[in-house]
Design an enzyme around this catalytic site. Structure first.
Site, PDB file in Angstrom:
ATOM      1  N   ARG A   1       0.810  -1.207   0.000  1.00  0.00           N
ATOM      2  CA  ARG A   1       0.000   0.000   0.000  1.00  0.00           C
ATOM      3  C   ARG A   1       0.852   1.269   0.000  1.00  0.00           C
ATOM      4  O   ARG A   1       0.448   2.302  -0.504  1.00  0.00           O
ATOM      5  CB  ARG A   1      -0.894   0.047   1.248  1.00  0.00           C
ATOM      6  CG  ARG A   1      -1.749  -1.132   1.486  1.00  0.00           C
ATOM      7  CD  ARG A   1      -2.627  -0.867   2.654  1.00  0.00           C
ATOM      8  NE  ARG A   1      -3.386   0.340   2.410  1.00  0.00           N
ATOM      9  CZ  ARG A   1      -3.015   1.560   2.769  1.00  0.00           C
ATOM     10  NH1 ARG A   1      -1.870   1.738   3.388  1.00  0.00           N
ATOM     11  NH2 ARG A   1      -3.764   2.598   2.501  1.00  0.00           N
TER      12      ARG A   1
ATOM     13  N   CYS B   1      -6.418  -3.824   3.502  1.00  0.00           N
ATOM     14  CA  CYS B   1      -5.577  -4.955   3.906  1.00  0.00           C
ATOM     15  C   CYS B   1      -6.246  -5.582   5.127  1.00  0.00           C
ATOM     16  O   CYS B   1      -7.299  -5.135   5.567  1.00  0.00           O
ATOM     17  CB  CYS B   1      -4.151  -4.499   4.205  1.00  0.00           C
ATOM     18  SG  CYS B   1      -4.021  -3.650   5.759  1.00  0.00           S
TER      19      CYS B   1
ATOM     20  N   PRO C   1      -8.115   3.750   3.592  1.00  0.00           N
ATOM     21  CA  PRO C   1      -8.385   4.684   2.491  1.00  0.00           C
ATOM     22  C   PRO C   1      -7.246   5.684   2.302  1.00  0.00           C
ATOM     23  O   PRO C   1      -6.415   5.864   3.193  1.00  0.00           O
ATOM     24  CB  PRO C   1      -9.652   5.395   2.944  1.00  0.00           C
ATOM     25  CG  PRO C   1      -9.620   5.317   4.422  1.00  0.00           C
ATOM     26  CD  PRO C   1      -8.976   4.005   4.753  1.00  0.00           C
ATOM     27  N   VAL C   2      -7.222   6.349   1.148  1.00  0.00           N
ATOM     28  CA  VAL C   2      -6.221   7.402   0.897  1.00  0.00           C
ATOM     29  C   VAL C   2      -6.922   8.724   0.566  1.00  0.00           C
ATOM     30  O   VAL C   2      -6.349   9.610  -0.071  1.00  0.00           O
ATOM     31  CB  VAL C   2      -5.249   6.994  -0.230  1.00  0.00           C
ATOM     32  CG1 VAL C   2      -4.337   5.850   0.216  1.00  0.00           C
ATOM     33  CG2 VAL C   2      -5.997   6.625  -1.516  1.00  0.00           C
TER      34      VAL C   2
ATOM     35  N   LEU D   1      -7.556  11.263   2.326  1.00  0.00           N
ATOM     36  CA  LEU D   1      -6.928  12.488   2.868  1.00  0.00           C
ATOM     37  C   LEU D   1      -5.705  12.892   2.039  1.00  0.00           C
ATOM     38  O   LEU D   1      -5.387  14.073   1.905  1.00  0.00           O
ATOM     39  CB  LEU D   1      -6.570  12.292   4.336  1.00  0.00           C
ATOM     40  CG  LEU D   1      -7.757  11.942   5.247  1.00  0.00           C
ATOM     41  CD1 LEU D   1      -7.306  11.762   6.687  1.00  0.00           C
ATOM     42  CD2 LEU D   1      -8.860  12.991   5.147  1.00  0.00           C
TER      43      LEU D   1
ATOM     44  N   ARG E   1       8.062  -8.854   5.253  1.00  0.00           N
ATOM     45  CA  ARG E   1       7.869  -7.485   4.742  1.00  0.00           C
ATOM     46  C   ARG E   1       8.546  -6.471   5.664  1.00  0.00           C
ATOM     47  O   ARG E   1       8.948  -5.405   5.240  1.00  0.00           O
ATOM     48  CB  ARG E   1       6.365  -7.163   4.667  1.00  0.00           C
ATOM     49  CG  ARG E   1       5.617  -8.054   3.722  1.00  0.00           C
ATOM     50  CD  ARG E   1       4.212  -7.554   3.537  1.00  0.00           C
ATOM     51  NE  ARG E   1       4.228  -6.135   3.192  1.00  0.00           N
ATOM     52  CZ  ARG E   1       3.134  -5.432   2.956  1.00  0.00           C
ATOM     53  NH1 ARG E   1       1.960  -5.997   3.048  1.00  0.00           N
ATOM     54  NH2 ARG E   1       3.205  -4.158   2.638  1.00  0.00           N
TER      55      ARG E   1
HETATM   56  C1  EPZ Z   1       1.533   3.967   8.481  1.00  0.00           C
HETATM   57  O1  EPZ Z   1       0.462   3.478   7.712  1.00  0.00           O
HETATM   58  C2  EPZ Z   1       2.492   2.800   8.663  1.00  0.00           C
HETATM   59  N1  EPZ Z   1       2.975   2.370   7.350  1.00  0.00           N
HETATM   60  C3  EPZ Z   1       1.768   1.657   9.375  1.00  0.00           C
HETATM   61  O2  EPZ Z   1       2.727   0.636   9.608  1.00  0.00           O
HETATM   62  C4  EPZ Z   1       1.260   2.163  10.725  1.00  0.00           C
HETATM   63  O3  EPZ Z   1       0.538   1.142  11.353  1.00  0.00           O
HETATM   64  C5  EPZ Z   1       0.354   3.385  10.491  1.00  0.00           C
HETATM   65  O4  EPZ Z   1       1.069   4.399   9.765  1.00  0.00           O
HETATM   66  C6  EPZ Z   1      -0.129   4.004  11.794  1.00  0.00           C
HETATM   67  O5  EPZ Z   1       0.978   4.382  12.569  1.00  0.00           O
HETATM   68  C7  EPZ Z   1       3.972   3.071   6.768  1.00  0.00           C
HETATM   69  O6  EPZ Z   1       4.450   4.070   7.286  1.00  0.00           O
HETATM   70  C8  EPZ Z   1       4.456   2.560   5.453  1.00  0.00           C
HETATM   71  P1  EPZ Z   1      -2.344   6.120   8.559  1.00  0.00           P
HETATM   72  P2  EPZ Z   1      -0.595   4.518   7.058  1.00  0.00           P
HETATM   73  O7  EPZ Z   1      -2.603   6.808   7.276  1.00  0.00           O
HETATM   74  O8  EPZ Z   1       0.060   5.801   6.759  1.00  0.00           O
HETATM   75  C9  EPZ Z   1      -7.037   6.546   8.404  1.00  0.00           C
HETATM   76  C10 EPZ Z   1       3.562  -1.493   9.667  1.00  0.00           C
HETATM   77  O9  EPZ Z   1       3.221  -2.397  10.410  1.00  0.00           O
HETATM   78  N2  EPZ Z   1      -6.831   7.222   7.113  1.00  0.00           N
HETATM   79  O10 EPZ Z   1      -1.548   6.842   9.610  1.00  0.00           O
HETATM   80  O11 EPZ Z   1      -1.301   3.793   5.975  1.00  0.00           O
HETATM   81  C11 EPZ Z   1      -6.672   5.079   8.357  1.00  0.00           C
HETATM   82  O12 EPZ Z   1      -7.767   4.307   7.894  1.00  0.00           O
HETATM   83  C12 EPZ Z   1       2.515  -0.645   9.010  1.00  0.00           C
HETATM   84  O13 EPZ Z   1       4.750  -1.151   9.428  1.00  0.00           O
HETATM   85  C13 EPZ Z   1      -7.936   7.736   6.434  1.00  0.00           C
HETATM   86  O14 EPZ Z   1      -9.072   7.613   6.889  1.00  0.00           O
HETATM   87  O15 EPZ Z   1      -1.597   4.744   8.255  1.00  0.00           O
HETATM   88  C14 EPZ Z   1      -6.332   4.761   9.791  1.00  0.00           C
HETATM   89  O16 EPZ Z   1      -7.520   4.494  10.503  1.00  0.00           O
HETATM   90  C15 EPZ Z   1       1.137  -1.222   9.215  1.00  0.00           C
HETATM   91  N3  EPZ Z   1      -7.747   8.357   5.243  1.00  0.00           N
HETATM   92  C16 EPZ Z   1      -5.730   6.073  10.307  1.00  0.00           C
HETATM   93  O17 EPZ Z   1      -6.109   7.077   9.369  1.00  0.00           O
HETATM   94  C17 EPZ Z   1      -6.499   8.515   4.696  1.00  0.00           C
HETATM   95  O18 EPZ Z   1      -6.389   9.121   3.602  1.00  0.00           O
HETATM   96  C18 EPZ Z   1      -4.210   6.072  10.391  1.00  0.00           C
HETATM   97  O19 EPZ Z   1      -3.718   5.594   9.165  1.00  0.00           O
HETATM   98  C19 EPZ Z   1      -5.391   7.990   5.389  1.00  0.00           C
HETATM   99  C20 EPZ Z   1      -5.579   7.364   6.596  1.00  0.00           C
END
Ligand code: EPZ
Length: 422
Positions: free
Chosen positions: A93, A117, A123-124, A126, A398
């Site tokens: 992702r 996943c 989602p993306v 934001l 990974r």
């Molecule tokens: C990052 O994922 C990390 N991955 C994740 O690590 C980690 O668990 C996560 O941050 C939280 O700390 C990388 O850095 C590559 P988020 P990310 O966007 O950026 C919601 C691992 O184990 N959200 O901070 O994808 C989302 O659904 C991985 O190494 C939206 O709603 O996480 C979640 O509930 C797993 N819209 C919350 O925000 C968006 O556009 C936090 O997600 C983006 C996110």
């Protein structure tokens, strides 16, 4: 598919080095798209996701040259396409992190929409909302994010949810934008600070990385630089829990204790003797049964969601009852189903798990469902009586470099077997 065969073998002890941080390496590799120059990266971890990112860049025409163990020279000056294809994005992702830099530097990007996943919808929206606020034209067509922008304009962006890669994508978009960008309610993870440190060395003008308000003054051009990736705080925490769950004594070197202070507080609450130096952390649980801990995951500097599964494993054999609240992802308790199979007592209600510690877990076949869940199953297997086989260990590859070798060096009985070997 490979499996791990783990046999409980008493307390782990010894030293193990942390590798470079996966979640710093991925955005910083994508930052290479911001320059027509060589970005020299050191201390890169040898992980599946780093390999995927290298493949993603190479198929765009970016030169990615190995220049030593954990070192790469990445040069995007010859880039031939701005497309991130589904077959690569579906496996990782974080590929979405090419979107911001491609738009900022090349004015165009086509990135396959990352699916959800096991741990959540992911989602993306934001990321897209922020880029649109900077003037990008974005359409979602045929499973792709199709984006273009002559030159992004600085904007004030308020994240309605703290998002790590969302903050990273918009930070990389902002460094070449016209004017000032303010990111409010930005994520504060150390990996974002490392990315900002690299971008600043490349000539970007960034203030406030590591706080919830990041201010960027766009510049016309950046230049190449040499950057050393910070240590992996989640790998560090995972090995420290391995020491605690086996009532052993483990020191993680080549790391930085300041990256995981909320984790160290929880290990102390569990009864471990924790000591630290400038680049090492030592956890000693010799001769003591861990005490159950309560935890509540939060964006940094709160307790990291990526350590939740590992502490659930610790609580399963601890004295007392631990309550775990997962507030970041909607489905990040899948390891509980597998821990049940080892004899754990876990009651789940919504985003809260109540873990009642048992004296001993009993080894059994289990299945990994996501990266950190698989680490938790390895930890539980190390503490269980008898043999635990963990299926689908590609998840663990990974995010952990040669985990079986590192655990073996601490006295663990763990072997990687391919499917045929049963
Ligand atoms: C990052 O994922 C990390 N991955 C994740 O690590 C980690 O668990 C996560 O941050 C939280 O700390 C990388 O850095 C590559 P988020 P990310 O966007 O950026 C919601 C691992 O184990 N959200 O901070 O994808 C989302 O659904 C991985 O190494 C939206 O709603 O996480 C979640 O509930 C797993 N819209 C919350 O925000 C968006 O556009 C936090 O997600 C983006 C996110």
């Amino acid at each position: 598919m490979d499996k791990f065969r783990v046999t409980g073998n008493g307390p782990l002890s010894g030293e193990v080095p942390a590798s470079g941080a996966k979640n710093a390496a991925l955005p910083i590799l994508c930052a290479s798209l911001l320059v027509d120059d060589a970005l020299i990266l050191r201390n890169l971890p040898d992980l599946w996701d780093v390999g995927t990112t290298k493949r993603l860049l190479r198929q765009m025409g970016v030169q990615v040259a190995e220049i030593g163990r954990g070192s790469l020279a990445v040069n995007a000056s010859g880039i031939s396409t701005c497309v991130a294809p589904y077959e690569l994005v579906k496996t990782m992702r974080a590929s979405i992190l090419v979107l911001g830099p491609l738009l900022a530097k090349r004015g165009a990007a086509q990135v396959s929409l990352p699916g959800g996943c096991a741990i959540g919808a992911r989602p993306v929206n934001l990321h897209i909302k922020g880029l649109k606020a900077m003037g990008a034209k974005i359409a979602l067509e045929g499973g792709f994010v199709k984006a273009e922008a002559s030159r992004l304009k600085g904007a004030r962006i308020v994240f309605e949810t703290v998002t790590v890669t969302g903050t990273e994508n918009l930070l990389m978009a902002a460094v070449l934008a016209d004017g000032q960008t303010v990111l409010e309610n930005a994520a504060r993870e150390p990996e974002i600070v490392d990315l900002a440190r690299c971008l600043t060395a490349m000539g970007a003008k960034i203030d406030g990385a590591g706080t919830s308000t990041i201010i960027v003054e766009g510049v016309r051009e950046l230049h190449g630089v040499e950057h050393h990736i910070i240590p992996d705080r989640i790998e560090t925490g995972t090995f420290l829990v391995a020491g605690a769950i086996t009532r052993g004594h483990v020191r993680v070197t080549h790391t930085d204790p300041n990256l995981l202070d909320t984790v160290l507080v929880k290990l102390q609450q569990a009864g471990a003797r924790v000591s630290t130096g400038s680049d090492w952390v030592d956890v000693d649980m010799t001769g003591r049964r861990p005490q159950a801990v309560n935890l509540h995951t939060l964006p940094h500097p709160g307790f990291p969601t990526d350590m939740q599964a590992q502490f659930m494993a610790l609580d399963t054999i601890a004295e007392g009852v631990g309550t775990i609240r997962e507030t970041i992802f909607e489905n990040r308790f899948m390891h509980a189903q597998e821990l049940f199979r080892l004899g754990a007592k876990i009651h789940i209600e919504g985003n809260t798990a109540v873990v009642t510690g048992v004296e001993r877990l009993i080894g059994a076949p289990v299945m990994a469902t996501d990266l950190r869940a698989s680490a938790a199953l390895v930890l539980a297997g190390l503490a269980a009586d008898g043999e635990t086989t963990i299926d689908r260990v590609y998840h663990i590859d990974r995010g952990y470099e040669r985990i079986e070798d590192k655990l073996d060096a601490l006295g663990a009985h763990i072997a990687r077997v391919s499917d045929g070997e049963g």
